[in-house]
Each structure stands twice: as structure tokens, then as C-alpha cells.
Design a protein around this motif. Structure first.
Motif, PDB file in Angstrom:
ATOM      1  N   TYR A 163       0.851  -1.195   0.000  1.00  0.00           N
ATOM      2  CA  TYR A 163       0.000   0.000   0.000  1.00  0.00           C
ATOM      3  C   TYR A 163       0.883   1.239   0.000  1.00  0.00           C
ATOM      4  N   ASN A 164       0.679   2.121  -0.989  1.00  0.00           N
ATOM      5  CA  ASN A 164       1.548   3.276  -1.178  1.00  0.00           C
ATOM      6  C   ASN A 164       1.004   4.485  -0.424  1.00  0.00           C
ATOM      7  N   ARG A 165       1.606   4.768   0.715  1.00  0.00           N
ATOM      8  CA  ARG A 165       1.153   5.872   1.561  1.00  0.00           C
ATOM      9  C   ARG A 165       1.552   7.238   1.002  1.00  0.00           C
ATOM     10  N   ALA A 166       2.500   7.265   0.097  1.00  0.00           N
ATOM     11  CA  ALA A 166       2.918   8.546  -0.491  1.00  0.00           C
ATOM     12  C   ALA A 166       1.882   9.083  -1.465  1.00  0.00           C
ATOM     13  N   THR A 167       1.124   8.200  -2.092  1.00  0.00           N
ATOM     14  CA  THR A 167       0.180   8.633  -3.124  1.00  0.00           C
ATOM     15  C   THR A 167      -1.270   8.319  -2.803  1.00  0.00           C
ATOM     16  N   HIS A 168      -1.520   7.344  -1.925  1.00  0.00           N
ATOM     17  CA  HIS A 168      -2.894   6.913  -1.672  1.00  0.00           C
ATOM     18  C   HIS A 168      -3.424   7.319  -0.293  1.00  0.00           C
ATOM     19  N   ALA A 169      -2.543   7.558   0.666  1.00  0.00           N
ATOM     20  CA  ALA A 169      -2.993   7.903   2.019  1.00  0.00           C
ATOM     21  C   ALA A 169      -3.305   9.397   2.092  1.00  0.00           C
ATOM     22  N   HIS A 170      -4.541   9.725   2.420  1.00  0.00           N
ATOM     23  CA  HIS A 170      -4.954  11.123   2.614  1.00  0.00           C
ATOM     24  C   HIS A 170      -4.973  11.408   4.117  1.00  0.00           C
ATOM     25  N   ARG A 171      -4.073  12.290   4.549  1.00  0.00           N
ATOM     26  CA  ARG A 171      -3.939  12.615   5.969  1.00  0.00           C
ATOM     27  C   ARG A 171      -3.961  14.135   6.153  1.00  0.00           C
ATOM     28  N   GLN A 172      -4.328  14.564   7.369  1.00  0.00           N
ATOM     29  CA  GLN A 172      -4.316  16.000   7.652  1.00  0.00           C
ATOM     30  C   GLN A 172      -2.880  16.518   7.657  1.00  0.00           C
ATOM     31  N   ALA A 173      -2.667  17.622   6.958  1.00  0.00           N
ATOM     32  CA  ALA A 173      -1.314  18.128   6.735  1.00  0.00           C
ATOM     33  C   ALA A 173      -0.741  18.893   7.914  1.00  0.00           C
ATOM     34  N   GLY A 174      -1.575  19.302   8.866  1.00  0.00           N
ATOM     35  CA  GLY A 174      -1.064  20.079   9.991  1.00  0.00           C
ATOM     36  C   GLY A 174      -0.430  21.376   9.510  1.00  0.00           C
ATOM     37  N   SER A 175       0.598  21.807  10.223  1.00  0.00           N
ATOM     38  CA  SER A 175       1.193  23.121   9.944  1.00  0.00           C
ATOM     39  C   SER A 175       1.977  23.179   8.648  1.00  0.00           C
ATOM     40  N   THR A 176       2.205  22.054   7.978  1.00  0.00           N
ATOM     41  CA  THR A 176       2.858  22.138   6.669  1.00  0.00           C
ATOM     42  C   THR A 176       1.964  22.844   5.658  1.00  0.00           C
ATOM     43  N   PHE A 177       0.692  23.050   6.003  1.00  0.00           N
ATOM     44  CA  PHE A 177      -0.219  23.777   5.119  1.00  0.00           C
ATOM     45  C   PHE A 177      -0.071  25.296   5.255  1.00  0.00           C
ATOM     46  N   LYS A 178       0.576  25.764   6.333  1.00  0.00           N
ATOM     47  CA  LYS A 178       0.639  27.203   6.611  1.00  0.00           C
ATOM     48  C   LYS A 178       1.372  28.025   5.548  1.00  0.00           C
ATOM     49  N   PRO A 179       2.416  27.505   4.884  1.00  0.00           N
ATOM     50  CA  PRO A 179       3.049  28.342   3.859  1.00  0.00           C
ATOM     51  C   PRO A 179       2.096  28.814   2.767  1.00  0.00           C
ATOM     52  N   PHE A 180       1.074  28.022   2.427  1.00  0.00           N
ATOM     53  CA  PHE A 180       0.093  28.469   1.445  1.00  0.00           C
ATOM     54  C   PHE A 180      -0.726  29.636   2.007  1.00  0.00           C
ATOM     55  N   LEU A 181      -1.032  29.542   3.296  1.00  0.00           N
ATOM     56  CA  LEU A 181      -1.769  30.625   3.961  1.00  0.00           C
ATOM     57  C   LEU A 181      -0.947  31.910   3.976  1.00  0.00           C
ATOM     58  N   TYR A 182       0.321  31.785   4.369  1.00  0.00           N
ATOM     59  CA  TYR A 182       1.120  32.992   4.512  1.00  0.00           C
ATOM     60  C   TYR A 182       1.519  33.588   3.172  1.00  0.00           C
ATOM     61  N   TYR A 183       1.586  32.757   2.118  1.00  0.00           N
ATOM     62  CA  TYR A 183       1.790  33.335   0.788  1.00  0.00           C
ATOM     63  C   TYR A 183       0.567  34.179   0.418  1.00  0.00           C
ATOM     64  N   ALA A 184      -0.622  33.663   0.718  1.00  0.00           N
ATOM     65  CA  ALA A 184      -1.841  34.443   0.467  1.00  0.00           C
ATOM     66  C   ALA A 184      -1.815  35.738   1.259  1.00  0.00           C
ATOM     67  N   ALA A 185      -1.301  35.678   2.481  1.00  0.00           N
ATOM     68  CA  ALA A 185      -1.205  36.900   3.290  1.00  0.00           C
ATOM     69  C   ALA A 185      -0.258  37.910   2.644  1.00  0.00           C
ATOM     70  N   LEU A 186       0.894  37.417   2.133  1.00  0.00           N
ATOM     71  CA  LEU A 186       1.837  38.326   1.462  1.00  0.00           C
ATOM     72  C   LEU A 186       1.206  38.937   0.216  1.00  0.00           C
ATOM     73  N   GLU A 187       0.423  38.155  -0.508  1.00  0.00           N
ATOM     74  CA  GLU A 187      -0.254  38.685  -1.704  1.00  0.00           C
ATOM     75  C   GLU A 187      -1.244  39.789  -1.350  1.00  0.00           C
ATOM     76  N   ASN A 188      -1.725  39.745  -0.119  1.00  0.00           N
ATOM     77  CA  ASN A 188      -2.779  40.672   0.278  1.00  0.00           C
ATOM     78  C   ASN A 188      -2.299  41.712   1.292  1.00  0.00           C
ATOM     79  N   GLY A 189      -1.024  42.061   1.228  1.00  0.00           N
ATOM     80  CA  GLY A 189      -0.536  43.210   1.970  1.00  0.00           C
ATOM     81  C   GLY A 189       0.317  42.939   3.178  1.00  0.00           C
ATOM     82  N   SER A 190       0.397  41.707   3.662  1.00  0.00           N
ATOM     83  CA  SER A 190       1.256  41.418   4.810  1.00  0.00           C
ATOM     84  C   SER A 190       2.719  41.428   4.382  1.00  0.00           C
ATOM     85  N   THR A 191       3.596  41.587   5.361  1.00  0.00           N
ATOM     86  CA  THR A 191       5.039  41.500   5.131  1.00  0.00           C
ATOM     87  C   THR A 191       5.635  40.657   6.244  1.00  0.00           C
TER      88      THR A 191
END
Length: 705
Positions: free
Chosen positions: A369-397
Motif C-alpha cells: 500500500y503506497n502511503r505517499a500517493t494513496h494515504a490522505h492525511r491531515q497536513a497540519g502546519s505544513t499547510f501554513k506556507p500556502f496561507l502565509y503566501y496568500a497573506a503576502l499577496e494581500n498586503g502582509s510582510t
């Protein structure tokens, strides 16, 4: 009048006589052609019942990493030692008229011709078992009239020179069932650890459905899909009278225990990777399963064999031993899944999307069973860079500050309370900068950022960089509540490493047949989706998790492994009660590691939760040992300043602690720390400079507590 009628009757009779003579002539010619064709087939003699060629898998340097041998994992068994259920199931789904035709079925051919004329293609097949056997033994799988003609001749030669049971015996002993198992005996031992003669109706009907698409219908890859095909086969067996309806229903309800017993195989580097390649030969390259089964291909992949070896080495070194209790054979798979800590690793070259190394679990022979491609798990804080990029796009520094303290947020228009917490309940109880929020992985800062931005902006960024899993529009998305795969996340970090370009993960470079003809070739796919300047700033912010100079009320999250990597790196760790993640990168390589249990079992964050970081750090340093230590390239329009990381002001004699931090030109701080600040930058009082951030926090105090 009577004369006219007589002339008409004579004309009709003449036409009928002409049509009848033409019909007789056509019939004689058809019969003569059939006799000539069968005589020719008979005169050609029996074709040899040989096996097809080896398919070779090659790494990025064209070194062989795997071989698929027709006959390698095949155990030939006589027809009378194959379960009748296997025979009946195969005939019911593949060729119901097998015992009645001479190698081809005119009815099926006619139906296929009509279907192809309607669709304007030659996608609809009508091959009998004899034709499939002939094709696999002697021919290519090109959809041409020449190949069809040769297939017909070989089918007739088989039928004219061998008994039906010999043909069926050869077919069942050579057809591919996936996972390196050629023939029903090998498949029976792989999936159920028993001889094919002992297969039950449920087991036989499950196996009979796999050859149509070994990577598509294998229960190891998609059990619901495999189960649906098994039920289709059982219904077909009822229709032809092989089994009763009651027997079929009992078989549908029977629980199948898959053993996945390791078979003897040749060289195989990166077995999880090769499983993906095998599936993509069908799904991406568009090569028919039967063509793959026939072998004789050279598959040029993107795998780096040395990196793969190092990935497997560090997984083996850092993962704890399997508990003795988990080795009890009386345990069910579900019970064992709560006891064995698993992992996965993906390494991608961000410059082109080529997958260089992939580990789908701690032991392929124990669990494919390939956990790299088939296992869907909660990403935790590794998802935050997408959030903070959105913040930079919208005026944060990087200097933007928010208050880090225990907070209850009213969400869903005030109907619910959301109370996230920091790891160890560790808060600054003061304003912190975006730079610190990433380095410490502050959850309060993240949720406040999301509530100000709106989830739609975060989802937009995540989808732009390649996240394809469904994303919930909830406040917890800021903390990675979405279920995603490791491959998605690693690929999603690639734009931060390469200047903002989304890349498509590539596993296959090209496929070549025995004659050197290229059947499929792919080129890297890139698309500019992020601003290069902001992508670089995000990268600089993500280097902070390894920078001990940022330690303050909390330590940076990568401090425990920073000493293991001796080159510029950026990244983000993440955790949930059941998962530990680490994704980090250099300009040449993005690598992600996940650690957790297959069943949602809590992990010990202080021990098991550190393994992903250790695997990542050791692998990154080892994999790039002989590569240049490349810096991240600063694009034009970005300026560097010496910023006090606590306050967001320029460092000064008042607060001399500083870090080189990057900003879009014109957005960098211009004021130094006020004289009232402490030396580390805390207790800053400057309402004018922090007016925006303080207004935001007043909003949360008024409406969020």
C-alpha cells in the motif's frame, strides 16, 4: 395491361435469379476462402508456445532498476490442477463462447465494428481468449488491420493444432495479474498464499477480474473497484449457469484476506515507485494493459537510484523496530495497522517535476500500500506556507505583527466557538512577527490571518500550486485540517523553490518497444502561478525554522535537526495528534516525509513526532552530498534589511538583535525600535507603527473572545 404485368413479373424473376446466383457465388467464395484460410493455418503447423520478452525499467541515468519477466514469477500448472471456479469465472467475463468458436467470435466482431463506427475509433475490442493468447505470445498490441490479420492467422493456427484445454491452460498460466505475478498459480500464492486448485469461488472471481487492468483492478490499489468487478463477474457466472444465484451472493459476502506474499523477483529498486510507473503506463502513456503484459518494453523513468537507496537507508535507520506484539500472526490487518508505525517519503526536483525518490511504506514486502500517493492525511502546519503566501499577496510582510495569546474565536456567524492552541500551550502573550509565527509555528497567528483573509484566498493559492484534494472552508484549514497526500504537498512546495512555477510530478520520461520505436514520451510541464518575489520571501521565511537566533519564548521548530544539514534549506514541519510531517527544500530538491499509523492512532509527538524531521534532514544532506551548495536566488525588486525579529522594526542600538530579512522594495520597515523597547525588541510601544495590527487584534478581542 396484361402484357405489361407479365413483363414486370419476368423482370422480377430475372432479378431474383441474379441475386440468388450472386448469393451462391458469394457463399462459395466465402466457403472457399474459409477452407483456404484454415488450410493455410493448418499447413503453417503449430506455433511455438513461447513466452514474451522482458520489460526493463531504467533510472534517470539509464541504469536498470527493475525487470518484469514473463515467466519470472510464473508457476506453470496443468489444466486439471486449476480450480474450476477460475476457469468458469475467466470464461464468463472474457469469452463465453470459447468452446464453440474457431479462435474468433463473429458476433463480437460485428458488435465491435458497429461500436467503432459509431465512435469513429478502433477503441472497442472483440478479442477471444485465443486471440489474447496469440497476441501476447507473438504480436504487438498496435490497433492496426495488419496486426488484426496476423492475430487471426495465429488464432486459427492455435485452434487448428491445439486442444481447447491446452489453449486455456496456456492462457491462464501466462496472463498477468499484477505485482509481478504471471499466471494463475503465482497470483494465487501472492494474493492468498495457496495453490490455485484450492481457490474458493470468491477468491477465483476476484482474481479473474484483475487481468483486464492489473494496476486498475488489483484490490491492493483500489479494493472497492476490484470488489465491484468481482461482483460483475459473479453475476456473469450466474447468467451462463456456472454457479447458482445463492452461491454468487455467498461469494459476494465472503471476506477475503489478502496475504500479499512476496514472490521471487529480479532486480527491483524503488518498488513503490515502480508500481506507480506501471499504473501510469496505462493511465498517462495510454498503453494497453495487454501490451504491457506482453513485455519487451524499455521504460525510462525519472528515479535517481542513488537517492532512492539513500531514502530507503534513512527510513530503515530512523524508524523504530516493529513491536514484537505486532508480529503475532493471529492479529488481523486492522489490528496490526494500529501497532506498526509507518512512513512515506517523496523527493522531487522542483526545476522540472521529476520524482527522484519515493518510499510508500517501511516494507514493501509486508505492505505494498503506497502511503505517499494513496494515504490522505491531515497536513497540519505544513499547510501554513500556502496561507502565509496568500497573506503576502494581500498586503502582509515579514514584519506584520499579531498578538499571540490564548484565544477563542467565534465562527460560523457566531454559532460556534473555535479554540486552537499552540504546541505545549506556549504563547508569546505579546505581538509577534510573521517571521516568528512561521519559525515557531504559532497557531493563533495562523487562524487570525485566515479569518482576516478569508478561506477562499488560501484555497486559491493551494489549488494554484497543485493541491487537488477537496479543501474545507473552515477556520481549521489554517492549521492543515484538509486531508491531502504527501505527493500533493511536496509538489505544492515546488513553486517556493523554483521561483513560482507549478510543476507536474513526472515518473516516466519515455517508453520504447523492442524495435526501438518510441511509444510514449513526456516533457516537463511548468506553469507560472506565483510571484517570484513573494515566492523568494516565503522561502526566506521558511529558513527561519532552522535559525536558532530566532529563539525567544519558544524554540524554532527545526532547531533539533538544523545541525544535520550543511547547506541553505527552507521548510516547514507539521503535526496532528495522529501525524508528523516535514517538508523542506533546496533549489535542487524538495523532500517531504510523513510518519504515522495507518489507522488513526495517536503518536507520541516528543519521540515518534520527531522521526519525520530526522529522516528528512539526514536524507537531504546525504542525497545532495556531492551537489553544489546553491543559495536561493533573490529576484529583482526584493530588498534586504536588518530587522529585529521580535518587533518588526529595523534593528538599532535599542534592540540590536537582528536578522537579515527580505521585503518587496517599498514595503520594508523604515523605523528603528523605539527607545522604550527592551533589548530583544519586546514591550514595544508605538501605537502609530502598529496601528493596523492592533486594530485587527482589537477586533478579535471585541468579537472573538
Amino acid at each position: 395491361m396484361e402484357v405489361i404485368m407479365n413483363r414486370r413479373n419476368k423482370r422480377r424473376r430475372s432479378l431474383l435469379r441474379l441475386f440468388f446466383r450472386l448469393f451462391l457465388l458469394g457463399l462459395v467464395l466465402a466457403l472457399g476462402g474459409a477452407v483456404a484460410l484454415m488450410s493455410y493455418a493448418k499447413m503453417q503447423g503449430p506455433p511455438p508456445l513461447s513466452v514474451a520478452q522482458t520489460t526493463e525499467y531504467l533510472a534517470v541515468d539509464d541504469r536498470t532498476i527493475g525487470e518484469s519477466h514473463r515467466g519470472q514469477n510464473r508457476y506453470f500448472v496443468p489444466f486439471n490442477e486449476i480450480s474450476p471456479y477460475v476457469v468458469d469465472a475467466t470464461l464468463a467475463i472474457e469469452d463465453r463462447k470459447f468452446y464453440d468458436h474457431l479462435g474468433f467470435d463473429p458476433t463480437r466482431i460485428g458488435g465491435a465494428i458497429v461500436a467503432n463506427l459509431r465512435s469513429g475509433s478502433r477503441s472497442q475490442g472483440a478479442s477471444t481468449i485465443t486471440q489474447q493468447y496469440a497476441r501476447n505470445l507473438y504480436l504487438s498490441h498496435d490497433k492496426t488491420w495488419v496486426r488484426k490479420w496476423n492475430e487471426l492467422i495465429y488464432s486459427l493456427r492455435l485452434e487448428m493444432n491445439y486442444e481447447k484445454e491446452q489453449i486455456l491452460e496456456g492462457y491462464l498460466n501466462t496472463i498477468y495479474y499484477g505485482h509481478g505475478a504471471y499466471g494463475i498459480e503465482a497470483a494465487s500464492h501472492y494474493f492468498f498464499d495457496k495453490d490455485s486448485k484450492d481457490l474458493t469461488l470468491a477468491e477465483a472471481s476476484m482474481l479473474a477480474g484483475i487481468p483486464k487492468g492489473p494496476s486498475y483492478y488489483s484490490p491492493n490499489f483500489d479494493e472497492p473497484r476490484a470488489k465491484a468487478r468481482q461482483e460483475l463477474i459473479l453475476d456473469a457466472m450466474v447468467e451462463v449457469g456456472s454457479v447458482s444465484r445463492a452461491e454468487a451472493e455467498d461469494a459476494k459476502d465472503e471476506h477475503l484476506a489478502y496475504k500479499n506474499k512476496e514472490l521471487v523477483s529480479g532486480l527491483q529498486i524503488g518498488p513503490y515507485f515502480q508500481d506507480i510507473v506501471e499504473a501510469q503506463l496505462i493511465e498517462e502513456a495510454g498503453i494497453e494493459p495487454a501490451r504491457i503484459e506482453a513485455g519487451g518494453l524499455k521504460v525510462y523513468t525519472t528515479l535517481d537510484a542513488d537517492m532512492q537507496e539513500k531514502a530507503e537507508k534513512w527510513v530503515a535507520r530512523e524508524m523504530p523496530p516493529v513491536p514484537a506484539a505486532a508480529q503475532n500472526k493471529a492479529l488481523t490487518d486492522a489490528e496490526r495497522a494500529t501497532m506498526i508505525l509507518q512512513t512515506s517519503l517523496v523527493a522531487i526536483d522542483p526545476r522540472n517535476g521529476d520524482v527522484r525518490a519515493l518510499v510508500g511504506g517501511r516494507d514493501y514486502s509486508e505492505s505494498p500500500y503506497n502511503r505517499a500517493t494513496h494515504a490522505h492525511r491531515q497536513a497540519g502546519s505544513t499547510f501554513k506556507p500556502f496561507l502565509y503566501y496568500a497573506a503576502l499577496e494581500n498586503g502582509s510582510t515579514p514584519a506584520s505583527t499579531l498578538l499571540s495569546e490564548p484565544t477563542q474565536f467565534q465562527i460560523d456567524e457566531g454559532r460556534a466557538i473555535y479554540s486552537p492552541s499552540n504546541f505545549g500551550n506556549n504563547y508569546a502573550n505579546d505581538f509577534i512577527t510573521l517571521l516568528q509565527a512561521i519559525a515557531f509555528s504559532d497557531n493563533i497567528y495562523a487562524v487570525k490571518s485566515l479569518l482576516v483573509l478569508g478561506t477562499e484566498k488560501l484555497i486559491d493559492v493551494a489549488e494554484r500550486v497543485g493541491i487537488i484534494s477537496p479543501l474545507p472552508e473552515t477556520a481549521s484549514l489554517a492549521l492543515g485540517s484538509a486531508d491531502v497526500t504527501l505527493l500533493e504537498m511536496v509538489n505544492g512546495y515546488s513553486p517556493f523553490a523554483n521561483g513560482g512555477q507549478k510543476v507536474k510530478p513526472r515518473f516516466i520520461r519515455k517508453v520504447v518497444d523492442l524495435n526501438g520505436r518510441v511509444l510514449y514520451e513526456s516533457e516537463p510541464e511548468k506553469e507560472q502561478v506565483l510571484d517570484p518575489k513573494l515566492a523568494f520571501i516565503m522561502t526566506d521565511l521558511m529558513t527561519g525554522m532552522f535559525d536558532p537566533s530566532l529563539n525567544a519564548h519558544a524554540g524554532v521548530t527545526g532547531g533539533s535537526v538544523a545541525h544535520l544539514v550543511n547547506r541553505p534549506v527552507a521548510g516547514k514541519s507539521g503535526s496532528t495528534p495522529q501525524d508528523s510531517w516535514m517538508i523542506g527544500y533546496t533549489p535542487q530538491l524538495v523532500t517531504g516525509v510523513w510518519v504515522g499509523y495507518d489507522k488513526a492512532t495517536p503518536i507520541d509527538q516528543r519521540t515518534e513526532g520527531q522521526i519525520s524531521k530526522k529522516i528528512w534532514a539526514n536524507f537531504t544532506e546525504d542525497a545532495l552530498k556531492n551537489e553544489l551548495k546553491l543559495p536561493f536566488q533573490k529576484p529583482r525588486g526584493v530588498v534586504a534589511v536588518e530587522m529585529n525579529p521580535q518587533s518588526g522594526y529595523l534593528a538599532s542600538e535599542t534592540c540590536p538583535k537582528s536578522r537579515t530579512t527580505y521585503f518587496i522594495a517599498g514595503t520594508e520597515p523604515t523605523k528603528t525600535c523605539p527607545e522604550t523597547a527592551n533589548a530583544d525588541g519586546t514591550d514595544v510601544i508605538d501605537e502609530e507603527a502598529h496601528e493596523e495590527e492592533r486594530l485587527i487584534d482589537k477586533f478579535f478581542k471585541w468579537f472573538g473572545h
